[in-house]
Design an enzyme around this catalytic site. Sequence first.
Site, PDB file in Angstrom:
ATOM      1  N   SER A 153      19.112 -18.667  16.786  1.00 19.30           N
ATOM      2  CA  SER A 153      18.949 -20.046  16.325  1.00 19.30           C
ATOM      3  C   SER A 153      17.502 -20.285  15.890  1.00 19.30           C
ATOM      4  O   SER A 153      16.973 -19.512  15.086  1.00 19.30           O
ATOM      5  CB  SER A 153      19.384 -20.997  17.443  1.00 19.30           C
ATOM      6  OG  SER A 153      19.538 -22.308  16.976  1.00 19.30           O
ATOM      7  N   ASP A 318      30.631 -20.314  14.315  1.00 19.88           N
ATOM      8  CA  ASP A 318      29.374 -21.073  14.351  1.00 19.88           C
ATOM      9  C   ASP A 318      29.316 -21.953  13.107  1.00 19.88           C
ATOM     10  O   ASP A 318      29.178 -21.457  11.998  1.00 19.88           O
ATOM     11  CB  ASP A 318      28.196 -20.091  14.381  1.00 19.88           C
ATOM     12  CG  ASP A 318      26.839 -20.786  14.499  1.00 19.88           C
ATOM     13  OD1 ASP A 318      26.767 -22.024  14.361  1.00 19.88           O
ATOM     14  OD2 ASP A 318      25.853 -20.069  14.733  1.00 19.88           O
ATOM     15  N   HIS A 351      28.225 -21.832  17.861  1.00 22.18           N
ATOM     16  CA  HIS A 351      26.802 -21.482  17.861  1.00 22.18           C
ATOM     17  C   HIS A 351      26.356 -20.942  19.225  1.00 22.18           C
ATOM     18  O   HIS A 351      25.503 -20.057  19.300  1.00 22.18           O
ATOM     19  CB  HIS A 351      25.989 -22.720  17.482  1.00 22.18           C
ATOM     20  CG  HIS A 351      24.534 -22.463  17.261  1.00 22.18           C
ATOM     21  ND1 HIS A 351      24.071 -21.617  16.276  1.00 22.18           N
ATOM     22  CD2 HIS A 351      23.432 -22.921  17.892  1.00 22.18           C
ATOM     23  CE1 HIS A 351      22.743 -21.576  16.322  1.00 22.18           C
ATOM     24  NE2 HIS A 351      22.335 -22.356  17.291  1.00 22.18           N
TER      25      HIS A 351
END
Lengths: 374, 374
Positions: A153, A318, A351
Amino acid sequence: MVGRSVGVVTPQRMVFEEPLVLRSGAVLPRYELVYETYGELNAAKSNAVLVCHALSGSHHVAGYYADDPRNVGWWDNFVGPGKPLDTRKFFVIGVNNVGGCFGSTGPRSIDPTTGEPYGSRFPFVTVEDWVEAQARLADRLGIAEFAAVIGGSLGGMQALSWALQFPDRVRHVLAIATTPKLSAQNIAFNEVARQAIMSDPDFHGGDYYRYGVVPKRGLMLARMIGHITYLSDDAMAEKFGRTLKYGEVRFSYDVEFEIESYLRYQGEKFSRYFDANTYLLTTRALDYFDPAAEYGGDLAQAFARAEAEFFVLSFSTDWRFSPVRSREIVAALVHSEKRVSYLEIESRAGHDSFLLEHPHYHAAVRAYLNGVRV
Amino acid sequence: MVGRSVGVVTPQRMVFEEPLVLRSGAVLPRYELVYETYGELNAAKSNAVLVCHALSGSHHVAGYYADDPRNVGWWDNFVGPGKPLDTRKFFVIGVNNVGGCFGSTGPRSIDPTTGEPYGSRFPFVTVEDWVEAQARLADRLGIAEFAAVIGGSLGGMQALSWALQFPDRVRHVLAIATTPKLSAQNIAFNEVARQAIMSDPDFHGGDYYRYGVVPKRGLMLARMIGHITYLSDDAMAEKFGRTLKYGEVRFSYDVEFEIESYLRYQGEKFSRYFDANTYLLTTRALDYFDPAAEYGGDLAQAFARAEAEFFVLSFSTDWRFSPVRSREIVAALVHSEKRVSYLEIESRAGHDSFLLEHPHYHAAVRAYLNGVRV
């Protein structure tokens, strides 16, 4: 879980008296970084790996504290002896970024010029600033070059930026569940979260410390919004569906559905330990990240100066930073004639997958890191 | 735009002195409905069409007011002479639902038992309650049977519910961009919006009227969250992308990106006219809608009693109520041996598509309604 824990760990602190000139033009005259290390730096100092944290992460990547054994690092399933990032081979560093709220200099810290917490006067920080600060920590630890820089991320953005800012100081970049820049939708979610915090009357323009309060409602809302984007629609459906907390509808704004209970719990918990100003700074760092911008949007050109090898990973469900975004990174790297491996992992968890133990994912990282020479 | 405006319209009001027993068990002893009509009811009273509104809609579906010509109905592109729902053929009714904030009895109305606005004492309302109230309006207008009931999103839920609650009073159901029940993710977004409103200090437990304030911050946040889910990722990217309001990054929490400006504007505008209690009630009505629940989750069984023909429409980039959810409705109808047509429209505009003028979409509705006998 494959592998063992790194065991008891102790955070360390490094003071930097050299001013840090930030991308915004502002200067941090002096700052401190808290960090942890796992494994041993070898004699050649060639086995160091930097783990970069995302929005709510910290320097506490693995292991636990002697006086708080339940406080386990946020990526403990990933880092340790026999784990994908194997501390028998690598010397691993976790560091809380500047602007953070886990011990490094941030908005909660005392501004030496006023004797009060920085609060609203803490300067904006960017991914590039964090990387700069991390590089100085590496200098002080005698690490000229990282075997790898790894992050998921926002951490993945830092890993990518390492290859651009210090091409000769990183041999491998693992960029997981990340994106070369936020989409309008990503920015929109950040904006709502920021507005939730800033419109909380307890925010006091960012100087809530002096009133002995925190914008708890705003932080709760921000975290609830965040959690929706971390989970896939499928994962939410599987985990919560429309399950009613009391088995029947009660016609109430109290918790009716399990998903409500989960979100409130997550929001409440987060608001007890996370600093609102750090949340604002960090979402802006996310918004601003766009290494292709200075190349007219040409990401391949931005990557031209990189010397590292890249391993890019994404997760099928995601929707925050979808596989499409990772493929943009891969395409640019290929066009830029870099060495890149790409893997799209089938996962239901959205995610959040990058933080979870997933056999295929972990096996792939393990295999890649086995091939990294130290 | 194909077709003409219905022109100047005048809202009407109907008072109901018969108590309305709600699904929650609560009773509204007396209530009023505001409504508008377009076109002429034929002698056989066989050409009436009911248009059901969604979260922020109202009875003002088409045309404009003599004293406020810019106040055009929310579905004006859809309803009028020569438009898909052609008022030369049909007598169209729009009605503000009970609990609303556009004139029908709602939380802002005076509770006759206290002489003060209902506020927190206004009872929960469900899709089924709305349909019940709409049926009473039809009774009073002498309409025994609707040629069609039409709605998008939450309006589509009402249209579906008509076929189940009054099987012999509706010949055609047009259910657009809707779902047979909310997903966990849908509920999660509603919950964050509600928490934003309820945690606003100006909410005063729902009785803000007596303090002369409204929970403006909460309503703004709720609307901003809503807007993110109404637009597709693609539409946001096309419309706003990462465009900077001032051409460059200014390192600020003020508007940097155009998308932020858009969301703040939408939130601000909404908070000036929409009632927070209506927002809460309406999101709960969305959460609770689940006609299959009393059949052990078997939607086909729930539809067994329906006599209408169905036209189900969805939009490719709608991620709030995606085509998958419409296909669940269609599958259940087919299994229940009902007549159903289904069309998935290619559109970039996400959930909002149902409100927009889209040639394929409008042509399909026009064709379907051409075939409806009156």
